[in-house]
Design an enzyme around this catalytic site. Structure first.
Site, mmCIF file in Angstrom:
data_model
loop_
_atom_site.group_PDB
_atom_site.id
_atom_site.type_symbol
_atom_site.label_atom_id
_atom_site.label_comp_id
_atom_site.label_asym_id
_atom_site.label_seq_id
_atom_site.Cartn_x
_atom_site.Cartn_y
_atom_site.Cartn_z
ATOM 1 N N ASP A 69 1.288 -29.160 21.935
ATOM 2 C CA ASP A 69 0.151 -28.753 22.777
ATOM 3 C C ASP A 69 -0.686 -29.930 23.260
ATOM 4 O O ASP A 69 -1.415 -29.818 24.237
ATOM 5 C CB ASP A 69 -0.756 -27.795 22.003
ATOM 6 C CG ASP A 69 -0.080 -26.483 21.673
ATOM 7 O OD1 ASP A 69 0.899 -26.138 22.368
ATOM 8 O OD2 ASP A 69 -0.510 -25.811 20.721
ATOM 9 N N LEU A 126 11.984 -22.521 23.563
ATOM 10 C CA LEU A 126 12.908 -23.597 23.931
ATOM 11 C C LEU A 126 12.144 -24.906 24.135
ATOM 12 O O LEU A 126 12.652 -25.984 23.828
ATOM 13 C CB LEU A 126 13.691 -23.246 25.203
ATOM 14 C CG LEU A 126 14.982 -22.428 25.003
ATOM 15 C CD1 LEU A 126 14.730 -21.114 24.294
ATOM 16 C CD2 LEU A 126 15.684 -22.194 26.325
ATOM 17 N N GLN A 127 10.927 -24.834 24.666
ATOM 18 C CA GLN A 127 10.156 -26.041 24.946
ATOM 19 C C GLN A 127 9.691 -26.763 23.681
ATOM 20 O O GLN A 127 9.346 -27.925 23.728
ATOM 21 C CB GLN A 127 8.951 -25.732 25.851
ATOM 22 C CG GLN A 127 7.963 -24.736 25.273
ATOM 23 C CD GLN A 127 7.134 -24.027 26.330
ATOM 24 O OE1 GLN A 127 6.344 -24.650 27.037
ATOM 25 N NE2 GLN A 127 7.311 -22.713 26.458
ATOM 26 N N ARG A 128 9.685 -26.057 22.553
ATOM 27 C CA ARG A 128 9.260 -26.747 21.332
ATOM 28 C C ARG A 128 10.431 -27.089 20.422
ATOM 29 O O ARG A 128 10.274 -27.848 19.463
ATOM 30 C CB ARG A 128 8.214 -25.933 20.571
ATOM 31 C CG ARG A 128 8.770 -24.764 19.793
ATOM 32 C CD ARG A 128 7.653 -24.060 19.008
ATOM 33 N NE ARG A 128 8.232 -22.962 18.257
ATOM 34 C CZ ARG A 128 7.652 -21.795 18.032
ATOM 35 N NH1 ARG A 128 6.453 -21.560 18.521
ATOM 36 N NH2 ARG A 128 8.240 -20.858 17.341
ATOM 37 N N MET A 154 3.987 -22.904 27.786
ATOM 38 C CA MET A 154 3.019 -22.732 26.698
ATOM 39 C C MET A 154 1.692 -23.439 26.999
ATOM 40 O O MET A 154 1.654 -24.440 27.703
ATOM 41 C CB MET A 154 3.588 -23.265 25.388
ATOM 42 C CG MET A 154 4.584 -22.320 24.717
ATOM 43 S SD MET A 154 5.183 -23.007 23.141
ATOM 44 C CE MET A 154 6.235 -21.665 22.570
ATOM 45 N N GLY A 155 0.628 -22.948 26.383
ATOM 46 C CA GLY A 155 -0.699 -23.528 26.545
ATOM 47 C C GLY A 155 -1.750 -22.442 26.644
ATOM 48 O O GLY A 155 -1.859 -21.779 27.670
ATOM 49 N N ARG A 156 -2.490 -22.247 25.564
ATOM 50 C CA ARG A 156 -3.506 -21.190 25.563
ATOM 51 C C ARG A 156 -4.724 -21.616 26.367
ATOM 52 O O ARG A 156 -5.137 -20.950 27.300
ATOM 53 C CB ARG A 156 -3.954 -20.894 24.133
ATOM 54 C CG ARG A 156 -2.933 -20.171 23.307
ATOM 55 C CD ARG A 156 -3.536 -19.857 21.935
ATOM 56 N NE ARG A 156 -2.535 -19.218 21.096
ATOM 57 C CZ ARG A 156 -1.733 -19.860 20.274
ATOM 58 N NH1 ARG A 156 -1.808 -21.168 20.153
ATOM 59 N NH2 ARG A 156 -0.844 -19.201 19.562
#
Lengths: 310, 310
Positions: B45, B203-205, B91-93
């Site tokens: 993140d 998949l991105q992590r 992703m990213g809150r």
């Protein structure tokens, strides 16, 4: 073609493209035209008959096996007190070749997916829930691979049990999506454990950074052999890959009448589907494994792979 | 810790883990305990303050940039008569670091995404539709990158405009998903062109096959420096990365009081967000680009990367 003095038409693609080759070559034959029409196989779906497999399938399988290993490792990493589930939806309307490739994640360092569901076998929701419940008793991490096109015994697509609207593409095929989400909801309602849905979507067909060397070589070679065939006067045919040995892998190329190929879908043999329709056999592994071998030494600049732009 | 004679506790993680280090070291200080507590930054993140960036972010950015290039190339390949759109949810809150990394796909051989939306800027649906309509007049392929956490000016999450239920994780954070689908439906209803939604999901992590060399080295080094610090008697601190030069890239390591770090979210600076909130600037590129450099020579056996199993 006459206007531009085009003598040879080599068409690269899957089932729909081969149907085009059939129609064009039939038309030429019927009207006494001299143009040559040759099909060059290329589809990640691997559903063309006669040829052992199709270029594109090996690279997509390499992406699926690699990513499946990574997903399983991620899913196992939580040490959760209750089972953690993940449903991975993979392309495949009627043939489960791509989904079956997820078994290549089963390696000494990875157990592979726990369940694999292909469209070749009727999907029964009650049996599915039963299998998942059984797994939840013995495992904390459960990863399930499914084809987008899995269907009930009466032919109803599992994705149609959800709310997602289905689009229809230019060839009249329904654009599927949502079977993974339907199963995830089913697990949530009937078992209750937290479940994630992952759709590989177009990543499985465009991940050139994970292309297989065998696949790249064969893609080049079927094109080469196709050009030779057209120049030698062949028409109304498709180039095929003939595997002489699987270990060590030895392949040659052939040519076959397009009429045996167009509109015929090659599916995963039923005797390669095991464990009550929830896995694939070692025969499948022997078949698919050579196709993911080797890598492209990708040209990277600035940390990200470069693409060839014409 | 006393029972097992544990003297040092080094905790690898992001915001929640650093809050744990703060609480544990505060407790030790309050009760005169000698144990040492050190935070080791690690989160894709990239939202920890004080440190220039966090290990994990570079590799996730390399996955996002690489895959975004492949998606754009795939989306452009159809030569469609009408615009073809694709919304990619990343992703990213609250922080848009990962989504911003999609701009690294903007290279001499790729135009990059057309629009990039981060949670740092209020999302306005009408302006969004206006931007997309404008693009549809001049482009046949449109790829849009969005953070899962984009929100309206009143704070309503875009994903809450859809029907998907929102889960809450062990730290009380809502599990987001669905903003991409909401925008896709918005485009379908108000513009009408066919639009695909792609979620990079986990998949991105977990895409270790695309890890960045710089990132791997730094992950190792912050651990090393953290061990040294603990052995030297430091406690209640986090190891930081200090970038001395961005080109050529030179980084050193530091250490900082955990109280300035725990529960503080570092967001993308607003002056790095450009084009009316729809892109990120060259300052961002200068910041992120060195972090995706280099590759791990992955150990591959049988065509699929091997994982280390302890």
């Amino acid at each position: 073609m006459e206007k531009y003095d085009i003598e040879y038409f080599l068409y690269i693609g899957g089932n729909d493209s081969m149907d085009t080759i059939k129609q064009l070559s039939d038309y030429a034959a019927m009207h006494g035209k001299d143009q040559k029409f040759i099909g060059i196989p290329k589809t990640i779906d691997n559903d063309l008959p006669v040829t052992d497999h199709t270029p594109g399938y090996g690279s997509a399988s390499k992406f699926i096996a690699t990513t499946m290993k990574e997903i399983i490792r991620d899913n196992e990493s939580f040490g959760a007190s209750e089972p953690k589930l993940c449903v991975v939806e993979i392309m495949g309307r009627n043939a489960g070749w791509l989904t079956a490739a997820s078994m290549l994640a089963d390696d000494p360092d990875c157990n592979g997916p726990d369940l694999i569901y292909l469209p070749e076998v009727a999907f029964d929701p009650d049996t599915f829930i039963h299998h998942v419940k059984d797994l939840c008793l013995i495992e904390k991490s459960i990863v399930i691979a499914i084809s987008e096109g899995i269907k009930l015994a009466d032919g109803t697509l599992v994705c149609e049990l959800g709310n997602d609207a289905a689009f229809v593409d230019a060839f009249g095929h329904r654009q599927l999506s949502g079977a993974g989400k339907v199963l995830t909801n089913m697990i949530a309602e009937q078992i209750g454990y937290k479940t994630r849905t992952i759709e590989f979507s177009i990543l499985q067909r465009c991940a050139t950074h994970l292309a297989s060397r065998v696949d790249i070589d064969e893609a080049y070679n079927v094109g080469y052999v196709g050009c030779e065939a057209a120049l030698n006067g062949e028409t109304g045919k498709m180039i095929t890959i003939e595997v002489l040995k699987r270990t060590p892998y030895v392949a040659d190329y052939g040519i076959h009448d397009i009429h045996d190929i167009a509109n015929v879908e090659k599916k995963v043999p039923l005797d390669w589907i095991t464990r009550d329709g929830t896995y694939v056999s070692d025969e499948f592994r022997e078949y698919a494994h050579p196709l993911v071998l080797g890598s492209l030494s990708k040209y990277t600049a600035g940390g990200v792979p470069k693409h060839l732009v014409l």
